[in-house]
Structures are given as structure tokens and as C-alpha cells.
Design an enzyme around this catalytic site. Sequence first.
Site, short mmCIF file in Angstrom:
data_model
loop_
_atom_site.label_atom_id
_atom_site.label_comp_id
_atom_site.label_asym_id
_atom_site.label_seq_id
_atom_site.Cartn_x
_atom_site.Cartn_y
_atom_site.Cartn_z
N THR A 5 -0.30 -0.50 3.69
CA THR A 5 0.50 -0.46 2.30
C THR A 5 0.40 0.92 1.92
O THR A 5 1.65 1.43 1.40
CB THR A 5 -0.25 -1.45 1.33
N ASN A 63 -1.10 -7.26 1.56
CA ASN A 63 -2.32 -7.53 2.34
C ASN A 63 -2.19 -8.75 3.04
O ASN A 63 -2.52 -9.14 4.33
CB ASN A 63 -3.43 -7.75 1.39
N ARG A 110 -1.13 -2.73 -8.09
CA ARG A 110 -2.07 -3.83 -7.85
C ARG A 110 -3.53 -3.43 -8.40
O ARG A 110 -4.25 -4.48 -8.55
CB ARG A 110 -2.21 -3.94 -6.33
N GLN A 119 -5.93 -9.43 -3.74
CA GLN A 119 -4.94 -9.25 -2.48
C GLN A 119 -3.59 -8.95 -2.82
O GLN A 119 -3.32 -9.42 -4.05
CB GLN A 119 -5.18 -10.60 -1.85
N SER A 120 -2.92 -8.23 -1.95
CA SER A 120 -1.63 -7.86 -2.58
C SER A 120 -0.70 -8.64 -1.50
O SER A 120 -1.22 -9.15 -0.73
CB SER A 120 -1.14 -6.25 -2.32
N ARG A 124 -12.18 -3.34 -5.77
CA ARG A 124 -11.20 -3.03 -5.08
C ARG A 124 -9.96 -4.15 -5.50
O ARG A 124 -10.44 -5.40 -6.02
CB ARG A 124 -11.30 -3.28 -3.77
N ARG A 138 -6.95 4.20 11.55
CA ARG A 138 -7.49 3.34 10.37
C ARG A 138 -8.75 3.86 10.19
O ARG A 138 -9.39 3.81 8.69
CB ARG A 138 -7.32 1.93 10.71
N HIS A 144 -8.81 1.08 -4.54
CA HIS A 144 -8.54 0.71 -3.31
C HIS A 144 -9.57 0.97 -2.44
O HIS A 144 -10.56 1.60 -2.74
CB HIS A 144 -7.03 1.55 -2.76
N TYR A 154 -0.59 6.49 3.94
CA TYR A 154 -0.71 5.93 5.62
C TYR A 154 0.67 6.48 6.32
O TYR A 154 0.95 6.22 7.39
CB TYR A 154 -0.59 4.51 5.87
N ARG A 209 -5.14 5.58 0.40
CA ARG A 209 -4.91 6.68 1.19
C ARG A 209 -3.43 6.41 1.77
O ARG A 209 -2.93 5.24 1.79
CB ARG A 209 -5.71 6.27 2.54
#
Length: 232
Positions: free
Chosen positions: A21, A15, A58, A11-12, A8, A141, A184, A117, A115
Site C-alpha cells: 500500500t 491489507n 486509514r 485493516q485497510s 497502527r 520488505r 502505520h 514502496y 514507508r
Amino acid sequence: MAQLILIRHGQSLWNALNKFTGWVDVPLSERGRAEATIASCRLSGYRVNVCFTSKLIRAIETATICLTERDDICGGKIPIIKHKESDQDWHGWNNYDGNPAEELPIFTNAALDERFYGELQGLNKADTAEKYGREKVNEWRRSYSVRPPGGESLEDTQKRVVAYFNSRILPHLLQGDNVLIAAHGNSLRSIIMRLDRLSPDEVTALELSTGVPIVYELDTSGEVIDKKILND
């Protein structure tokens, strides 16, 4: 036998701000770049032949840091992002055929994107829970089949990710290539669900930390024979 490495992204910046995001293209934070560098160190001794990422920066940043911080992971090869003619704003990037003896290909595809959102993208998660109720936001979520407003469910994400994995990534593994996938939380949950044969309830409970590599050993038929989480 082949190795599949899942990571994964680090950290963005969103995040760090506790925001939804999804498909918003947010880069890594300073901590996220450090996490990717640490992941590269944890992958010392592993070799990668081909890399796949989402189209989001990212994930691409995380992959390139992992592959360039240590020469041994690429076996001394240079990572090259392989663009397609169908890519938006294409201007001849795919005219170069490449040199497999010197280069390691990185393929980007939207099938590996996070995914979607929908209307939640850009919203603070805590503020959203206060507005709509913690139970409703947790359902959006964490459930397998419920979609957030205007967005994708995990089930939707899993269908597109696994279709791409089976058609594009699995053939590399079956021919013995070691593969790195930088993506992700939800796209990687989708792959892990397939590999570990998880139920919908089991996959929604799965937590993936940013920047922590997971290494699968696969036999010649694509079955999992070992799994390691490189978190120390």
C-alpha cells in the site's frame, strides 16, 4: 509523567487483499473500522490531550474512531483536525483558532506516512514474491537499509519520522500532555526503535498488529518507564 499511545491503523481494504500500500490512500475495511472501535474500548480509562496522524485516510479514520467511540478518552472534548495554510487545496480551514477548553486537536503530517514502496505499490505481495523470488521480496520488505525499486528503506522512513517526533511530538510529552499517534507499521516501528533503543536487526523483526494500542509511560525527561500492549 506523560502517556504516549501508538496505534497502527485498522485493516485497510488493500491489507485485506495482501497488497503493498505505501502512500496509496486506501480507506479502512469493515474489519478495520471494527478494530479501531475495539481499540477505543481497550483505551477506556486513558485520557488523550493531543493526537497526531499521517496524511493517509486509514490512519485518520482510525484516530477519529478511537477518539469518538468513547467520550472518556477525550475527556468530553470534540476532536478537531487542524489544517495548515500550506495544505493542498487549502480554503481557509486554519482561520479558526480553536477552543482548547472544548476541543482536542488532531494534527496530520506526511512525516508520519507509511514507508513509500515505490514500484511495488498496488502489487499483490504473494504474486510479487513469485515473480522476483521470496528472498528478494523479503529483503525489500524486511531489511533496514535496502530500498525497494523506486521506494524508501526503513532507514529512510525512520529518519523522517524521528525528526518529526523529536521536533513536534516530544515537546507535548515533555510538558505532560498525553499523546495519541495513529500511523502505520513502518512509521511506528521507527518511533519504537527510538523509544526502545532497538538495533536495525531488532526493529526489522518487530511485528505490529493492526488496531492494537501500545501505551508508553514517559518521565519528565522523555525516558520510557513502562510499556503496555493492549491486546486483550
